[in-house]
Scaffold this motif. Structure first.
Motif, PDB file in Angstrom:
ATOM      1  N   PHE A   1       1.016  -1.239   0.076  1.00 28.39           N
ATOM      2  CA  PHE A   1       0.094  -0.084  -0.163  1.00 28.39           C
ATOM      3  C   PHE A   1       0.666   1.210  -0.201  1.00 28.39           C
ATOM      4  O   PHE A   1       1.648   1.232   0.666  1.00 28.39           O
ATOM      5  CB  PHE A   1      -0.878   0.245   1.208  1.00 28.39           C
ATOM      6  CG  PHE A   1      -2.106  -0.893   1.103  1.00 28.39           C
ATOM      7  CD1 PHE A   1      -3.195  -0.791   0.564  1.00 28.39           C
ATOM      8  CD2 PHE A   1      -1.816  -2.084   1.880  1.00 28.39           C
ATOM      9  CE1 PHE A   1      -4.091  -1.456   0.573  1.00 28.39           C
ATOM     10  CE2 PHE A   1      -2.860  -2.957   1.779  1.00 28.39           C
ATOM     11  CZ  PHE A   1      -4.168  -2.717   1.310  1.00 28.39           C
TER      12      PHE A   1
ATOM     13  N   PHE B   1      -0.272   5.558   0.499  1.00 28.76           N
ATOM     14  CA  PHE B   1      -1.399   6.332   0.747  1.00 28.76           C
ATOM     15  C   PHE B   1      -0.683   7.624   0.166  1.00 28.76           C
ATOM     16  O   PHE B   1       0.382   7.961   0.169  1.00 28.76           O
ATOM     17  CB  PHE B   1      -1.819   6.372   2.089  1.00 28.76           C
ATOM     18  CG  PHE B   1      -2.276   5.156   2.606  1.00 28.76           C
ATOM     19  CD1 PHE B   1      -3.491   4.463   1.967  1.00 28.76           C
ATOM     20  CD2 PHE B   1      -1.546   3.925   3.187  1.00 28.76           C
ATOM     21  CE1 PHE B   1      -3.868   3.263   2.315  1.00 28.76           C
ATOM     22  CE2 PHE B   1      -1.850   2.866   3.340  1.00 28.76           C
ATOM     23  CZ  PHE B   1      -3.155   2.488   3.040  1.00 28.76           C
ATOM     24  N   GLN B   2      -1.598   8.643   0.499  1.00 34.44           N
ATOM     25  CA  GLN B   2      -1.344  10.170   0.203  1.00 34.44           C
ATOM     26  C   GLN B   2      -0.276  10.499   1.127  1.00 34.44           C
ATOM     27  O   GLN B   2       0.638  11.271   0.889  1.00 34.44           O
ATOM     28  CB  GLN B   2      -2.566  10.985   0.291  1.00 34.44           C
ATOM     29  CG  GLN B   2      -2.385  12.579  -0.161  1.00 34.44           C
ATOM     30  CD  GLN B   2      -3.465  13.195  -0.374  1.00 34.44           C
ATOM     31  OE1 GLN B   2      -4.668  12.806  -0.181  1.00 34.44           O
ATOM     32  NE2 GLN B   2      -3.498  14.697  -0.404  1.00 34.44           N
ATOM     33  N   PHE B   3      -0.744  10.237   2.580  1.00 29.22           N
ATOM     34  CA  PHE B   3       0.243  10.438   3.772  1.00 29.22           C
ATOM     35  C   PHE B   3       1.118   9.107   3.890  1.00 29.22           C
ATOM     36  O   PHE B   3       0.815   8.084   3.420  1.00 29.22           O
ATOM     37  CB  PHE B   3      -0.626  10.484   4.898  1.00 29.22           C
ATOM     38  CG  PHE B   3       0.179  10.973   6.271  1.00 29.22           C
ATOM     39  CD1 PHE B   3       0.779  12.211   6.251  1.00 29.22           C
ATOM     40  CD2 PHE B   3       0.192  10.019   6.908  1.00 29.22           C
ATOM     41  CE1 PHE B   3       1.419  12.443   7.552  1.00 29.22           C
ATOM     42  CE2 PHE B   3       1.263  10.333   8.152  1.00 29.22           C
ATOM     43  CZ  PHE B   3       1.826  11.541   8.201  1.00 29.22           C
TER      44      PHE B   3
ATOM     45  N   PHE C   1       2.757   7.924   6.292  1.00 27.75           N
ATOM     46  CA  PHE C   1       2.403   6.852   7.378  1.00 27.75           C
ATOM     47  C   PHE C   1       3.861   5.972   7.831  1.00 27.75           C
ATOM     48  O   PHE C   1       3.694   4.940   8.087  1.00 27.75           O
ATOM     49  CB  PHE C   1       1.510   5.723   6.984  1.00 27.75           C
ATOM     50  CG  PHE C   1      -0.032   6.409   7.068  1.00 27.75           C
ATOM     51  CD1 PHE C   1      -0.668   6.648   8.373  1.00 27.75           C
ATOM     52  CD2 PHE C   1      -0.812   6.411   5.883  1.00 27.75           C
ATOM     53  CE1 PHE C   1      -2.019   7.151   7.973  1.00 27.75           C
ATOM     54  CE2 PHE C   1      -2.059   6.829   5.955  1.00 27.75           C
ATOM     55  CZ  PHE C   1      -2.449   7.101   6.996  1.00 27.75           C
TER      56      PHE C   1
ATOM     57  N   ILE D   1      -1.357   2.008   9.928  1.00 28.19           N
ATOM     58  CA  ILE D   1      -0.504   1.320   8.862  1.00 28.19           C
ATOM     59  C   ILE D   1       0.053  -0.211   9.290  1.00 28.19           C
ATOM     60  O   ILE D   1       0.235  -0.791   8.372  1.00 28.19           O
ATOM     61  CB  ILE D   1       0.740   2.424   8.871  1.00 28.19           C
ATOM     62  CG1 ILE D   1       1.580   2.211   7.318  1.00 28.19           C
ATOM     63  CG2 ILE D   1       1.880   2.304   9.665  1.00 28.19           C
ATOM     64  CD1 ILE D   1       0.471   2.508   6.014  1.00 28.19           C
TER      65      ILE D   1
ATOM     66  N   ALA E   1      -6.814  10.663   7.491  1.00 25.93           N
ATOM     67  CA  ALA E   1      -5.361  11.199   7.439  1.00 25.93           C
ATOM     68  C   ALA E   1      -5.155  11.755   5.968  1.00 25.93           C
ATOM     69  O   ALA E   1      -4.097  12.534   5.986  1.00 25.93           O
ATOM     70  CB  ALA E   1      -4.445  10.474   7.907  1.00 25.93           C
ATOM     71  N   ALA E   2      -5.850  11.567   5.092  1.00 22.18           N
ATOM     72  CA  ALA E   2      -5.344  12.046   3.942  1.00 22.18           C
ATOM     73  C   ALA E   2      -5.460  13.508   3.755  1.00 22.18           C
ATOM     74  O   ALA E   2      -5.930  14.186   4.328  1.00 22.18           O
ATOM     75  CB  ALA E   2      -6.479  11.058   2.739  1.00 22.18           C
TER      76      ALA E   2
ATOM     77  N   ARG F   1      -2.352   6.454  13.749  1.00 27.44           N
ATOM     78  CA  ARG F   1      -1.784   6.339  12.502  1.00 27.44           C
ATOM     79  C   ARG F   1      -0.977   5.055  12.231  1.00 27.44           C
ATOM     80  O   ARG F   1      -1.018   4.521  11.469  1.00 27.44           O
ATOM     81  CB  ARG F   1      -0.977   7.543  12.021  1.00 27.44           C
ATOM     82  CG  ARG F   1      -1.901   8.852  11.697  1.00 27.44           C
ATOM     83  CD  ARG F   1      -0.944   9.982  11.360  1.00 27.44           C
ATOM     84  NE  ARG F   1      -1.892  11.049  10.811  1.00 27.44           N
ATOM     85  CZ  ARG F   1      -1.375  11.896  10.421  1.00 27.44           C
ATOM     86  NH1 ARG F   1      -0.215  12.337  10.316  1.00 27.44           N
ATOM     87  NH2 ARG F   1      -2.160  12.860   9.985  1.00 27.44           N
TER      88      ARG F   1
ATOM     89  N   VAL G   1      -6.937   5.598   7.687  1.00 27.17           N
ATOM     90  CA  VAL G   1      -6.302   6.061   6.648  1.00 27.17           C
ATOM     91  C   VAL G   1      -7.180   7.249   5.687  1.00 27.17           C
ATOM     92  O   VAL G   1      -6.556   8.207   5.207  1.00 27.17           O
ATOM     93  CB  VAL G   1      -6.076   4.907   5.904  1.00 27.17           C
ATOM     94  CG1 VAL G   1      -5.747   5.175   4.403  1.00 27.17           C
ATOM     95  CG2 VAL G   1      -5.005   3.840   6.405  1.00 27.17           C
TER      96      VAL G   1
END
Ligand SMILES: Nc1ncnc2c1ncn2[C@@H]1O[C@H](COP(=O)(O)OP(=O)(O)OP(=O)(O)O)[C@@H](O)[C@H]1O
Ligand SMILES: [Mg+2]
Lengths: 234, 414
Positions: free
Chosen positions: A93, A95-97, A99, B313, B413-414, B309, B410
């Motif tokens: 994965f 993501f935009q962030f 992490f 993840i 947090a975007a 977070r 998720v």
């Protein structure tokens, strides 16, 4: 690049609907097949269900109707632990962030999924993580903490982590959303290489039409439904 | 597991100060527990050893636990017969067949037995009268069941046999009467017998009632004085293994029928006080540990909250609920372990500190400092309890963390 007739597709969604308990429908009646080596863009207006679809395809969420098959296996029959094991070994994965875990160096962040899978001994795990960081141009960042890196570098470390266990499928939800054009292009360069040179499948949600055009296929969503599915350049 | 430990360390390191505070809380609880336990157990062990040292481990008496049933009651077992105000027909006869019982007891492994006749007498010297208990003993046997020889400051227990009507009394009693070694005093029994007795020995036990109101004579001599020839009203036992006292006493009582009391039964009052003392001690230190456990609960909860977070993840990467639960459980247990180790060190330091304290007054025990029990099992108990409490405190936030839905996080947090 395509599967043989007897082979099941890498990933397939069959009439997938996801409705929240409150009654909100995130995606409705989606049927899609993804072959090995495909580079797919998922596009659509904000709130059209792109992220929701990606979470379903990535086995983070379960459909309320229909089923998701990974390498021919119906994932509805698997329990949470088995899904977690599939995510660990087969999926990656982004993501935009980013992490990334803030207390750990880039190297240690990339090592987390490798160590969790536990297939490699300490030295081999390290070598694997270093190799991944190297191919993404991050040798110098290995010992640095996430806060010491630029946004583009962080996102590349996150990609390295997604690739840690050599997954067949990479799912990315607006991975370039926080990046400038140059860094965004670099991320897509990496994806392109993963598909062309390594035969992996990359499914990426993006808002950017230019980036979407670099993919081989484009799935367009509106209001949780697929309205078009075809070559990206079209 | 190594991975979980590494992750746990990283997460706790972020909250270093808070972690230190809760670790210190656990350490304080553990240290207090250890120090207080050393104090109390030291005192109690000393006290009990004094009792065991001075008193016989088991005393067989010429009594029954319940009065013998009356003929009328036996004749009407179901009947509404109540008999009250029964007076003893004749004076207590003493232990029946004492010689046979003594022989049986002495045949037992690890048991020493001695016959005794106790009775009141008035000691008269000049114009002074003091009422005392005369214990008639068999010196050879008595030396095996008691420590009076050790407590004697003048003369020896065998001197009783070398002198006609010899008497051993406490130093305090001798002072009250104004007699010294070799003096002859008159002893008058309630039965009216008068003997002239010679002081052949003095003792000091440190226990006031014994030193002021007790004397030892030959069994035979006391039988004459009390006008109870051949009577023995106590058999005193000493065991190699004191812990056998209570069960053995029950066994003897069942066999002989005579009332048989272990040292524990005779000192029930003290022992009950100890039980209460211990209960208070354990609840106080338990409360400290409980507070410490709340500290741990607090920090793990904070970490779970802050690490939403990271948890998300990790789960999306393929960590299971169990992994996440373990990750936070490990953090609690690590904090508990650190606290326990620190607490053990602190506790040991506190004990040595207490050991340095001098009261400056001579206590009857002959010591002017705390009597401390240094027992490694207390450290183990306190540490085990601390780790357990920390683990339990971490379970709740750990479960909360494991149930977290990564999709929600998720998305947000975007
Ligand atoms: N937990 C939720 N409760 C209610 N509505 C939700 C929830 N999660 C998502 N939605 C709604 O579902 C729809 C689909 O959301 P999703 O995030 O999949 O869209 P998206 O295409 O990724 O949008 P964006 O481009 O803004 O990221 C949106 O209208 C969103 O508001
Ligand atoms: Mg989205």
């Amino acid at each position: 690049m395509s599967d043989g007739p007897a082979d099941p597709p890498l990933l397939a969604a069959e009439r997938v609907t996801r409705t929240l308990p409150e009654g909100v429908t995130l995606v409705a009646d989606i049927s899609l097949r993804f072959a090995r080596g495909e580079f797919v863009a998922i596009t659509g207006p904000s709130g059209s269900g792109k992220s929701s679809l990606l979470y379903l395809l990535g086995l983070l969420d379960r459909p309320t109707e229909g089923r998701i098959l990974l390498e021919g296996r119906d994932t509805a029959e698997l329990d949470a632990e088995e899904l977690a094991a599939l995510r660990l070994a087969r999926l990656g994965f982004v993501f935009q962030f980013h992490f990334l875990l803030p207390e750990f160096s880039s190297l240690d962040n990339v090592l987390i999924p490798i160590r969790r899978l536990g297939r490699l001994d300490a030295a081999a795990a390290r070598a694997q993580a270093m190799r991944l960081l190297g191919t993404l141009g991050l040798d110098a960042a290995a010992t640095k903490l996430p806060e010491q890196l630029s946004g583009g570098m962080r996102q590349r470390v996150a990609i390295a982590r997604a690739l840690a266990n050599d997954p067949a499928l990479i799912l990315a939800d607006e991975p370039t959303g926080n990046l400038d054009t140059k860094n965004a292009a670099a991320v897509f360069d990496i994806f392109e290489r993963l598909v062309r040179e390594e035969g992996r499948t990359v499914i990426v949600v993006t808002h950017d039409p230019d980036l979407a055009r670099r993919c081989s296929r484009r799935v367009h969503l509106v209001d949780g439904r697929v309205v078009s599915d075809g070559p990206a350049s079209g | 597991m190594r991975l979980l430990l590494d992750l746990a360390r990283g997460m706790l390191a972020r909250r270093r100060r808070q972690t230190l505070v809760s670790v210190f809380g656990v350490a304080l609880g553990v240290a207090f527990f250890i120090a207080i336990a050393a104090l109390m157990r030291g005192f109690q062990t000393y006290f009990i050893s004094q009792i065991i040292d001075v008193a016989p481990h088991i005393t067989i008496k010429d009594e029954m636990r319940d009065p013998p049933p009356q003929a009328a009651a036996l004749a009407h077992p179901e009947g509404a017969v109540a008999i009250a105000g029964v007076r003893p027909q004749d004076r207590v006869r003493g232990i029946r067949a004492a010689g046979d019982k003594l022989a049986m007891l002495e045949a037992m492994e690890g048991v020493a037995a001695a016959p005794v006749l106790t009775g009141q007498a008035l000691l008269r010297y000049g114009s002074r009268d003091v009422s005392v208990t005369i214990v008639g003993i068999d010196p050879v046997r008595h030396a095996r069941v008691s420590n009076i020889q050790k407590d004697m400051t003048h003369g020896r227990i065998e001197d009783l046999r070398a002198t006609a009507n010899g008497l051993i009394i406490g130093e305090a009693l001798a002072q009250r009467l104004g007699v010294g070694l070799g003096d002859t005093i008159a002893a008058v029994s309630p039965r009216g017998v008068t003997l002239s007795m010679k002081v052949v020995g003095l003792f000091r036990t440190g226990i006031q009632t014994l030193d002021q109101q007790q004397g030892y004579a030959l069994l035979k001599v006391n039988q004459v004085l009390q006008d109870r020839s051949n009577v023995v009203n106590q058999i005193q036992l000493r065991l190699r293994d004191v812990t056998r006292a209570e069960p053995l006493a029950r066994e003897i009582e069942a066999r002989f029928g005579d009332r048989t009391e272990s040292w524990e039964e005779q000192n029930k009052n003290f022992l009950t006080v100890f039980v209460i003392q211990n209960a208070v001690m354990y609840s106080v230190t338990g409360a400290i540990l409980l507070v410490a456990a709340f500290g741990i609960y607090n920090i793990i909860s904070t970490v779970v909250y802050e690490k939403t977070r990271d948890i998300a993840i990790l789960k999306s990467l393929g960590f299971t609920e169990r992994d996440i639960q373990m990750l936070f459980l490990v953090q609690g247990i690590v904090a508990g372990l650190l606290g326990a180790v620190l607490g053990c060190v602190l506790g040991a330091v506190m004990i040595e500190g207490l050991a340095q304290v001098r009261f400056g007054v001579e206590a009857p025990s002959g010591s002017d400092r705390f009597i401390l029990a240094r027992d490694w099992r207390v450290y183990l108990l306190a540490s085990g309890f601390a780790v357990l409490a920390a683990g339990i405190a971490a379970v709740i936030p750990a479960r909360r963390a494991s149930r977290l839905d990564p999709v929600q996080v998720v998305r947000g947090a975007a």
